[in-house]
Design an enzyme around this catalytic site. Structure first.
Site, PDB file in Angstrom:
ATOM      1  N   GLY A 178       0.091 -10.456 -18.039  1.00 55.92           N
ATOM      2  CA  GLY A 178       0.691 -10.858 -19.307  1.00 55.92           C
ATOM      3  C   GLY A 178      -0.335 -11.643 -20.080  1.00 55.92           C
ATOM      4  CG  HIS A 179      -3.940 -10.726 -20.574  1.00 53.91           C
ATOM      5  ND1 HIS A 179      -4.991  -9.893 -20.323  1.00 53.91           N
ATOM      6  CD2 HIS A 179      -3.705 -11.371 -19.401  1.00 53.91           C
ATOM      7  CE1 HIS A 179      -5.370 -10.013 -19.056  1.00 53.91           C
ATOM      8  NE2 HIS A 179      -4.595 -10.899 -18.481  1.00 53.91           N
ATOM      9  CD  GLN A 238      -2.649  -8.805 -11.885  1.00 54.09           C
ATOM     10  OE1 GLN A 238      -3.429  -7.962 -11.501  1.00 54.09           O
ATOM     11  NE2 GLN A 238      -1.836  -8.587 -12.894  1.00 54.09           N
ATOM     12  CE  LYS A 253      -6.851 -12.916 -16.329  1.00 57.28           C
ATOM     13  NZ  LYS A 253      -5.964 -13.899 -15.681  1.00 57.28           N
ATOM     14  CG  ASP A 273      -0.095 -16.817 -15.531  1.00 57.02           C
ATOM     15  OD1 ASP A 273       0.063 -15.752 -16.131  1.00 57.02           O
ATOM     16  OD2 ASP A 273       0.437 -17.083 -14.438  1.00 57.02           O
TER      17      ASP A 273
HETATM   18  P1  IMP Z   1       2.751  -8.265  -7.996  1.00 52.82           P
HETATM   19  O1  IMP Z   1       1.406  -8.181  -8.663  1.00 52.82           O
HETATM   20  O2  IMP Z   1       3.891  -8.008  -8.952  1.00 52.82           O
HETATM   21  O3  IMP Z   1       2.837  -7.455  -6.744  1.00 52.82           O
HETATM   22  O4  IMP Z   1       2.964  -9.798  -7.528  1.00 52.82           O
HETATM   23  C1  IMP Z   1       2.190 -10.373  -6.497  1.00 52.82           C
HETATM   24  C2  IMP Z   1       1.859 -11.833  -6.812  1.00 52.82           C
HETATM   25  O5  IMP Z   1       0.966 -11.889  -7.907  1.00 52.82           O
HETATM   26  C3  IMP Z   1       3.057 -12.690  -7.220  1.00 52.82           C
HETATM   27  O6  IMP Z   1       2.853 -13.986  -6.730  1.00 52.82           O
HETATM   28  C4  IMP Z   1       3.011 -12.678  -8.731  1.00 52.82           C
HETATM   29  O7  IMP Z   1       3.646 -13.802  -9.301  1.00 52.82           O
HETATM   30  C5  IMP Z   1       1.507 -12.709  -8.943  1.00 52.82           C
HETATM   31  N1  IMP Z   1       1.087 -12.123 -10.222  1.00 52.82           N
HETATM   32  C6  IMP Z   1       1.011 -10.831 -10.540  1.00 52.82           C
HETATM   33  N2  IMP Z   1       0.543 -10.677 -11.782  1.00 52.82           N
HETATM   34  C7  IMP Z   1       0.303 -11.903 -12.261  1.00 52.82           C
HETATM   35  C8  IMP Z   1      -0.255 -12.386 -13.496  1.00 52.82           C
HETATM   36  O8  IMP Z   1      -0.643 -11.653 -14.396  1.00 52.82           O
HETATM   37  N3  IMP Z   1      -0.333 -13.739 -13.603  1.00 52.82           N
HETATM   38  C9  IMP Z   1       0.021 -14.576 -12.606  1.00 52.82           C
HETATM   39  N4  IMP Z   1       0.511 -14.162 -11.441  1.00 52.82           N
HETATM   40  C10 IMP Z   1       0.646 -12.839 -11.268  1.00 52.82           C
END
Ligand code: IMP
Length: 429
Positions: free
Chosen positions: A40-41, A223, A16, A13
Site C-alpha cells: 500500500g503506497h 513490503q 517508500k 510502511d
Molecule cells: P501477506 O503478504 O499478506 O502474506 O502478509 C504477511 C505479512 O506481511 C503480514 O504480517 C502482513 O501484515 C505483512 N505485510 C504484507 N504487505 C505489507 C505491506 O505492504 N506493509 C506492511 N506489512 C505488510
C-alpha cells in the site's frame, strides 16, 4: 539519474511511496518486482492523495510502469485499482502499463485459502493481508500456477486449471471446505483475460529495449526487508523476497544494469500483523507515535504496532540489501518527545548481541539495549533545509548514520513531496 532500487529496511510502511514518487519524476520506467496488492503506497501530489497497491507508483505521473514477473497479480483487484485511478484522472493505457506475461495470477481460491489458513492457525496466525499472496506464491513454486500469459492460450488453460484443482480440492476437502466450482473459475479466468491481456508483454524484453535506449529505471520495492522470506522474521514474513537482489530476478533485468540501492526507514519503527518486534512500545509513548504518525494500514486499516528505532535490525537490513544511501521518513512525528531512544544492541540470556538471531524464541526474547538521546521539542514539520532542523534533531540523524554505517540522503518532514531535505546527490551513481 542512475538505475535505482528502493527498498524498505524495516517491516514495511516506511514511506517508500513518497521516495519512489520523488525519484519517478526523474526516471523513465518504474518497475514492481515482487509482492502484489498486499502493498500500500500512498502518494500525495498537489494535495491529492493516491493509494496504489498493485500498480507501480509511477503510473500516477504517466511513467511507463511495469509489473514484473516476480509479482503476483490479482486481475480483479487490478481492475478495481485502475478504476480508482481513472476516477482521480490518472490515464492508464497499454503504453503506460506493462504486465509481465510471466507473472503469477492470484485467483479467488488463493484469497479463500489465505483466509482459511489464517483461521485454522488460530493463535499462530501470521496476520496476513488476506489478499491470497502466500497461496499464489506457493502454487508458483510448486509449478502449478496459472500465469498471465497462459490466459492467451485457451487450448491449454483448462488442463492447467484441472491440475491446479487436483491439489486445491484435495486440500480444501481436508480443511472441510467445499470444492472449487470449475465453471465459475473458468468464467473468472475469461474475465481476467479481458482485463489483463491488453497489458501483457514479455516485460524482460521491453526493459531490455528501454535500457538500450538509455532510459532510466526505478525499481519499487514493496513490503520490506524484515518481511523478506529469507532475511525477515520468518515465519512472520511475506511470501516473496523483498530485498534488492530480487529486483533483477523479479523483472528480468541483469544485475549489471542496476546501479544503486536506496533504503527507506521511518525515524521510529512500526509493524502490522503478528511476529517479534523488540522495540515495540505498549505504553502511552507507543500510542502517541501511532496518533501523531497516523499509523493505520493503508490497505487494511489495521492499527500498526509502534516502537523506537532499532539500529541493529536496520543495520542488518542495509547489509543484506547493499544499501548505499538512506531516506529517513516522518522525522516530525518525534517532535513531541522529551527523550528519544534508539536500540543499539540486544541482550539475550546475559549475552550481548550485535545482530538479530534467527531462532523464534530468541527473536521474541531479546531485550533491546537503548541509547537515550535528548528530544528537540520543537516542530520540524515541513522543514526543507538540514541547517534549519533543531540541533538535537540533526544530532539524532548523525547518530543514526554512525550506527547504520550509511549516509542519509533524504529526510522527510511531512507527507508532501516538497517537504523533503535532500543531501548530496542521491540520484547519481
Ligand atoms: P501477506 O503478504 O499478506 O502474506 O502478509 C504477511 C505479512 O506481511 C503480514 O504480517 C502482513 O501484515 C505483512 N505485510 C504484507 N504487505 C505489507 C505491506 O505492504 N506493509 C506492511 N506489512 C505488510
Amino acid at each position: 539519474m542512475s538505475n535505482i532500487v528502493i527498498i524498505g529496511a524495516q517491516w514495511g510502511d516506511e514511506g517508500k511511496g513518497k521516495i519512489v514518487d520523488l525519484m519517478s519524476e526523474k526516471a523513465d520506467v518504474v518497475i514492481r518486482f515482487q509482492g502484489g496488492n498486499n502493498a500500500g503506497h500512498t502518494l500525495v501530489i498537489d494535495g491529492v492523495t493516491y493509494k496504489v497497491a498493485l500498480l507501480p507508483s509511477g503510473i500516477v505521473r504517466g511513467k511507463m510502469s511495469v509489473i514484473g514477473n516476480g509479482v503476483v497479480v490479482d486481475p480483479l483487484a487490478l481492475r478495481e485499482e485502475m478504476d480508482r485511478m481513472a476516477a482521480l484522472g490518472v490515464k492508464i493505457t497499454p503504453d503506460t502499463l506493462k504486465v509481465s506475461e510471466l507473472a503469477t495470477l492470484i485467483l479467488p481460491l488463493h484469497r479463500e485459502l489465505d483466509k482459511m489458513s489464517e483461521e485454522a492457525a488460530g493463535k499462530g496466525k501470521i496476520g496476513t493481508t488476506g489478499r491470497g499472496i502466500g497461496p499464489a506464491y506457493q502454487d508458483k513454486v510448486a509449478r502449478r500456477a496459472i500465469r498471465v500469459g497462459d490466459l492467451a492460450e485457451k487450448e491449454t488453460l483448462e488442463a492447467k486449471v484441472d491440475n491446479l484443482l487436483l491439489f486445491h480440492n484435495a486440500l480444501r476437502k481436508g480443511m472441510g471446505q467445499p470444492a472449487v466450482d470449475k465453471a465459475e473459475l473458468m468464467k473468472t479466468l475469461d474475465e481476467a483475460a479481458k482485463i489483463i491481456l491488453p497489458f501483457a508483454v514479455p516485460a524482460w524484453k521491453v526493459l531490455d529495449e528501454q535500457i538500450k535506449a538509455g532510459k532510466t529505471l526505478l525499481f519499487e520495492g514493496a513490503q520490506a526487508t524484515m518481511l523478506d522470506n529469507d532475511f525477515g522474521t520468518y515465519p512472520f514474513v511475506t511470501s516473496s523476497n523483498t530485498i534488492a537482489g530480487q529486483a533483477a530476478v523479479g523483472s528480468g533485468v541483469g544485475m549489471r544494469s542496476i546501479d544503486k540501492v536506496i533504503g527507506v526507514v521511518k525515524a521510529y519503527t512500526t509493524r502490522v500483523g503478528a511476529g517479534p518486534f523488540p522495540t515495540e512500545l505498549f505504553d502511552a509513548t507507543g500510542d502517541a507515535i501511532r496518533d501523531a504518525g497516523h499509523e493505520y494500514g493503508t490497505n487494511t486499516g489495521r492499527p500498526r504496532r509502534c516502537g523506537w528505532f532499532d539500529a541493529v535490525l536496520v543495520r542488518q537490513a542495509l547489509k543484506v540489501n547493499g544499501v548505499q544511501s538512506l531516506a529517513v521518513m516522518k522525522l516530525d512525528i518525534l517532535d513531541q518527545f522529551d527523550e528519544i531512544k534508539v536500540c543499539v544492541g540486544y541482550e539475550l540470556d546475559g549475552k550481548k548481541l550485535d545482530y538479530y538471531p534467527m531462532q523464534m524464541n530468541a527473536q521474541a526474547s531479546v531485550k533491546p539495549v537503548y541509547e537515550t538521546l535528548p528530544g528537540w521539542k520543537s516542530s520540524t514539520y515541513g522543514i526543507r533545509d538540514f541547517a534549519k532542523l533543531p540541533e538535537k534533531a540533526q544530532s539524532y540523524l548523525r547518530r543514526l548514520e554512525e550506527l547504520l554505517e550509511t549516509e542519509i540522503s533524504f529526510i522527510s518532514t511531512s507527507p508532501e513531496r516538497e517537504d523533503t531535505i535532500v543531501l548530496g546527490n542521491p540520484y547519481g551513481k
